[in-house]
Write a protein that holds these residues in place. Structure first.
Motif, PDB file in Angstrom:
ATOM      1  N   LYS A 144       6.422   4.044  28.634  1.00 32.77           N
ATOM      2  CA  LYS A 144       6.842   4.453  29.972  1.00 32.77           C
ATOM      3  C   LYS A 144       8.280   4.964  29.949  1.00 32.77           C
ATOM      4  CE  LYS A 144       3.716   1.431  32.548  1.00 32.77           C
ATOM      5  NZ  LYS A 144       3.596   0.350  33.559  1.00 32.77           N
ATOM      6  N   VAL A 145       9.108   4.376  29.074  1.00 31.77           N
ATOM      7  CA  VAL A 145      10.485   4.839  28.879  1.00 31.77           C
ATOM      8  C   VAL A 145      10.503   5.660  27.596  1.00 31.77           C
ATOM      9  CG1 VAL A 145      12.888   4.164  28.537  1.00 31.77           C
ATOM     10  CG2 VAL A 145      11.409   2.805  30.037  1.00 31.77           C
ATOM     11  N   THR A 146      10.760   6.946  27.716  1.00 33.85           N
ATOM     12  CA  THR A 146      10.622   7.850  26.566  1.00 33.85           C
ATOM     13  C   THR A 146      11.857   7.906  25.680  1.00 33.85           C
ATOM     14  OG1 THR A 146      11.358   9.714  27.937  1.00 33.85           O
ATOM     15  CG2 THR A 146       8.975   9.295  27.814  1.00 33.85           C
ATOM     16  N   LYS A 147      12.995   7.379  26.167  1.00 35.02           N
ATOM     17  CA  LYS A 147      14.227   7.413  25.382  1.00 35.02           C
ATOM     18  C   LYS A 147      14.846   6.024  25.279  1.00 35.02           C
ATOM     19  CE  LYS A 147      15.560  12.170  26.571  1.00 35.02           C
ATOM     20  NZ  LYS A 147      16.629  13.030  27.139  1.00 35.02           N
ATOM     21  N   ASN A 148      15.552   5.777  24.193  1.00 34.85           N
ATOM     22  CA  ASN A 148      16.297   4.547  24.032  1.00 34.85           C
ATOM     23  C   ASN A 148      17.400   4.500  25.089  1.00 34.85           C
ATOM     24  OD1 ASN A 148      18.476   2.708  23.043  1.00 34.85           O
ATOM     25  ND2 ASN A 148      17.071   2.445  21.312  1.00 34.85           N
ATOM     26  N   ILE A 149      17.429   3.476  25.927  1.00 36.14           N
ATOM     27  CA  ILE A 149      18.369   3.449  27.055  1.00 36.14           C
ATOM     28  C   ILE A 149      19.819   3.284  26.592  1.00 36.14           C
ATOM     29  CG2 ILE A 149      16.650   2.597  28.678  1.00 36.14           C
ATOM     30  CD1 ILE A 149      17.771  -0.209  28.303  1.00 36.14           C
ATOM     31  N   ARG A 150      20.035   2.819  25.371  1.00 36.30           N
ATOM     32  CA  ARG A 150      21.400   2.656  24.863  1.00 36.30           C
ATOM     33  C   ARG A 150      21.904   3.902  24.144  1.00 36.30           C
ATOM     34  NH1 ARG A 150      18.906  -2.117  23.558  1.00 36.30           N
ATOM     35  NH2 ARG A 150      18.655  -1.451  21.375  1.00 36.30           N
ATOM     36  N   THR A 151      21.035   4.524  23.357  1.00 32.88           N
ATOM     37  CA  THR A 151      21.478   5.661  22.547  1.00 32.88           C
ATOM     38  C   THR A 151      21.087   7.009  23.137  1.00 32.88           C
ATOM     39  OG1 THR A 151      19.464   5.704  21.200  1.00 32.88           O
ATOM     40  CG2 THR A 151      21.237   4.226  20.497  1.00 32.88           C
ATOM     41  N   GLY A 152      20.080   7.020  24.024  1.00 29.20           N
ATOM     42  CA  GLY A 152      19.608   8.276  24.582  1.00 29.20           C
ATOM     43  C   GLY A 152      18.687   9.045  23.651  1.00 29.20           C
ATOM     44  N   ILE A 153      18.409   8.488  22.463  1.00 29.49           N
ATOM     45  CA  ILE A 153      17.536   9.146  21.499  1.00 29.49           C
ATOM     46  C   ILE A 153      16.077   8.910  21.885  1.00 29.49           C
ATOM     47  CG2 ILE A 153      16.821   9.231  19.077  1.00 29.49           C
ATOM     48  CD1 ILE A 153      19.626   8.287  18.336  1.00 29.49           C
ATOM     49  N   GLY A 154      15.304   9.977  21.841  1.00 31.58           N
ATOM     50  CA  GLY A 154      13.901   9.869  22.217  1.00 31.58           C
ATOM     51  C   GLY A 154      13.082   9.050  21.236  1.00 31.58           C
ATOM     52  N   HIS A 155      12.119   8.283  21.757  1.00 32.40           N
ATOM     53  CA  HIS A 155      11.226   7.512  20.908  1.00 32.40           C
ATOM     54  C   HIS A 155      10.185   8.442  20.291  1.00 32.40           C
ATOM     55  CE1 HIS A 155      12.880   3.703  22.191  1.00 32.40           C
ATOM     56  NE2 HIS A 155      12.654   3.988  23.459  1.00 32.40           N
ATOM     57  N   THR A 156       9.940   8.268  19.010  1.00 29.05           N
ATOM     58  CA  THR A 156       8.978   9.129  18.320  1.00 29.05           C
ATOM     59  C   THR A 156       7.608   8.475  18.184  1.00 29.05           C
ATOM     60  OG1 THR A 156       9.693   8.264  16.171  1.00 29.05           O
ATOM     61  CG2 THR A 156      10.798  10.245  16.991  1.00 29.05           C
ATOM     62  N   MET A 157       7.512   7.188  18.514  1.00 28.19           N
ATOM     63  CA  MET A 157       6.237   6.478  18.424  1.00 28.19           C
ATOM     64  C   MET A 157       5.958   5.753  19.727  1.00 28.19           C
ATOM     65  SD  MET A 157       6.527   4.810  14.609  1.00 28.19           S
ATOM     66  CE  MET A 157       4.810   4.259  14.635  1.00 28.19           C
ATOM     67  N   GLY A 158       4.678   5.453  19.950  1.00 33.05           N
ATOM     68  CA  GLY A 158       4.317   4.659  21.106  1.00 33.05           C
ATOM     69  C   GLY A 158       4.755   3.217  20.916  1.00 33.05           C
ATOM     70  N   THR A 159       4.455   2.387  21.906  1.00 28.60           N
ATOM     71  CA  THR A 159       4.851   0.987  21.866  1.00 28.60           C
ATOM     72  C   THR A 159       3.640   0.089  21.657  1.00 28.60           C
ATOM     73  OG1 THR A 159       6.077  -0.738  23.048  1.00 28.60           O
ATOM     74  CG2 THR A 159       4.636   0.656  24.363  1.00 28.60           C
ATOM     75  N   ILE A 160       3.871  -1.078  21.115  1.00 27.10           N
ATOM     76  CA  ILE A 160       2.796  -2.056  20.949  1.00 27.10           C
ATOM     77  C   ILE A 160       2.510  -2.687  22.309  1.00 27.10           C
ATOM     78  CG2 ILE A 160       2.126  -4.207  19.820  1.00 27.10           C
ATOM     79  CD1 ILE A 160       4.075  -3.446  17.559  1.00 27.10           C
ATOM     80  N   PRO A 161       1.253  -2.779  22.726  1.00 32.24           N
ATOM     81  CA  PRO A 161       0.940  -3.358  24.038  1.00 32.24           C
ATOM     82  C   PRO A 161       1.361  -4.816  24.145  1.00 32.24           C
ATOM     83  CG  PRO A 161      -0.965  -2.208  23.110  1.00 32.24           C
ATOM     84  CD  PRO A 161       0.050  -2.322  22.012  1.00 32.24           C
ATOM     85  N   THR A 162       1.562  -5.274  25.350  1.00 34.90           N
ATOM     86  CA  THR A 162       1.747  -6.702  25.585  1.00 34.90           C
ATOM     87  C   THR A 162       0.377  -7.374  25.472  1.00 34.90           C
ATOM     88  OG1 THR A 162       1.341  -6.687  27.974  1.00 34.90           O
ATOM     89  CG2 THR A 162       3.575  -6.130  27.225  1.00 34.90           C
ATOM     90  N   CYS A 163       0.339  -8.686  25.677  1.00 27.76           N
ATOM     91  CA  CYS A 163      -0.939  -9.396  25.593  1.00 27.76           C
ATOM     92  C   CYS A 163      -1.697  -9.397  26.915  1.00 27.76           C
ATOM     93  CB  CYS A 163      -0.724 -10.830  25.107  1.00 27.76           C
ATOM     94  SG  CYS A 163       0.276 -11.839  26.207  1.00 27.76           S
ATOM     95  N   VAL A 164      -1.166  -8.720  27.945  1.00 27.31           N
ATOM     96  CA  VAL A 164      -1.877  -8.570  29.218  1.00 27.31           C
ATOM     97  C   VAL A 164      -2.420  -7.151  29.280  1.00 27.31           C
ATOM     98  CG1 VAL A 164      -1.716  -8.675  31.726  1.00 27.31           C
ATOM     99  CG2 VAL A 164      -0.347 -10.244  30.329  1.00 27.31           C
ATOM    100  N   TRP A 165      -3.737  -7.027  29.297  1.00 28.31           N
ATOM    101  CA  TRP A 165      -4.387  -5.724  29.241  1.00 28.31           C
ATOM    102  C   TRP A 165      -5.104  -5.445  30.548  1.00 28.31           C
ATOM    103  CZ3 TRP A 165      -7.104  -6.136  23.781  1.00 28.31           C
ATOM    104  CH2 TRP A 165      -6.109  -6.305  22.811  1.00 28.31           C
ATOM    105  N   CYS A 166      -4.591  -4.486  31.287  1.00 23.32           N
ATOM    106  CA  CYS A 166      -5.229  -4.075  32.534  1.00 23.32           C
ATOM    107  C   CYS A 166      -6.304  -3.044  32.223  1.00 23.32           C
ATOM    108  CB  CYS A 166      -4.202  -3.489  33.501  1.00 23.32           C
ATOM    109  SG  CYS A 166      -2.957  -4.673  34.036  1.00 23.32           S
TER     110      CYS A 166
END
Length: 269
Positions: A144-166
């Protein structure tokens, strides 16, 4: 063991035929002892303790046949405290370690008007050994957040889901209409109509991709409608399992064959 087969046999008798340390993932959805069985009688025991004793029998056998550093995943509900008591019993088995539970949340089916609706189920996840296989790159989702909020560098990979799956739409799954019949149902948007507790195939597939590798062997001792088998096929895994109800096993086999026929035709076209 014949791979990609479902055996019409009691789960305890079936487990006795499986060698030690031969299964790559156990993923199963047992009766919950709440009477939700379509009137067939397979989901109710005389006493809670009798049910819990039975659960410990098949659970211990599942751990025996499971390979080291692999996962035992079992579905349940907290509509009663029984599933929590089962977890406390599981904690007593030597050599297995409790990992994150999975909470599957959905939003359809009947509901009362005098309290918040209970629309979720749990899966207890136990590893055989402290370390366990986890294919994180196979289950990443869009950030949902496409960039690192500290560095401003864009994320190149998706994130691992939490254990709550809607519940999510099924647009990413290539499941034939004969397998995925969309209708209202208390526990699954895709279901087969003749089984009261069908699990979401996409949810099962994510678990399988996370906790096993391609061509691994997945065990489900309560095959029911055959959803675990279909999820294995979608993930390029093999499956084995048992189902006591002759009507269920006949329909589950037909459901899996229907998927096979359409999947083969799609590949040809």
């Amino acid at each position: 063991m014949k791979r990609n087969s479902i055996t019409n046999k009691d789960c305890l008798k079936y487990l006795k035929t499986i060698p030690d340390n031969s299964i790559d993932l156990v993923l199963t959805d047992p009766p919950y002892n709440i009477g939700f069985d379509g009137g067939k009688g397979w989901d109710k025991w005389k006493t809670e303790q009798e049910y819990l004793d039975w659960c410990m029998e098949w659970s211990s056998e599942c751990i025996r046949v499971l390979k080291d550093n692999r996962m035992f995943v079992v579905w349940g509900t907290l509509k009663t405290d029984t599933f929590l008591r089962y977890k406390l019993d599981l904690n007593k088995i030597d050599g297995i370690f409790s990992q994150n539970e999975i909470i599957w949340s959905y939003n359809w089916g009947g509901r009362g008007k005098d309290n918040f609706a209970r629309k979720h189920e749990y899966a207890w996840c136990y590893s055989k050994g402290k370390e366990f296989l986890f294919n994180k790159d196979d289950v990443r989702i869009e950030r949902k957040v496409t960039k690192n909020i500290r560095t401003g560098i864009g994320h190149t990979m998706g994130t691992i889901p939490t254990c709550v799956w809607c519940e999510q739409p099924f647009e990413n799954l290539q499941i034939p209409t004969c397998v995925m019949q969309k209708n209202n149902h208390t526990t699954s948007q895709e279901f087969c109509g003749w089984h009261p507790t069908t699990k979401n195939i996409e949810i099962l597939e994510r678990i399988i991709r996370a906790y096993s590798n391609e061509n691994d062997l997945v065990l489900d001792i309560f095959m029911g409608s055959g959803s675990t088998a279909i999820a294995c096929k979608l993930s390029n895994r093999d499956y084995i399992g048992s189902e006591l109800d002759q009507d269920y096993i006949k329909k589950a086999r037909a459901r899996i064959k229907s998927y096979d026929r359409i999947n083969t035709l799609s590949a040809i076209l």
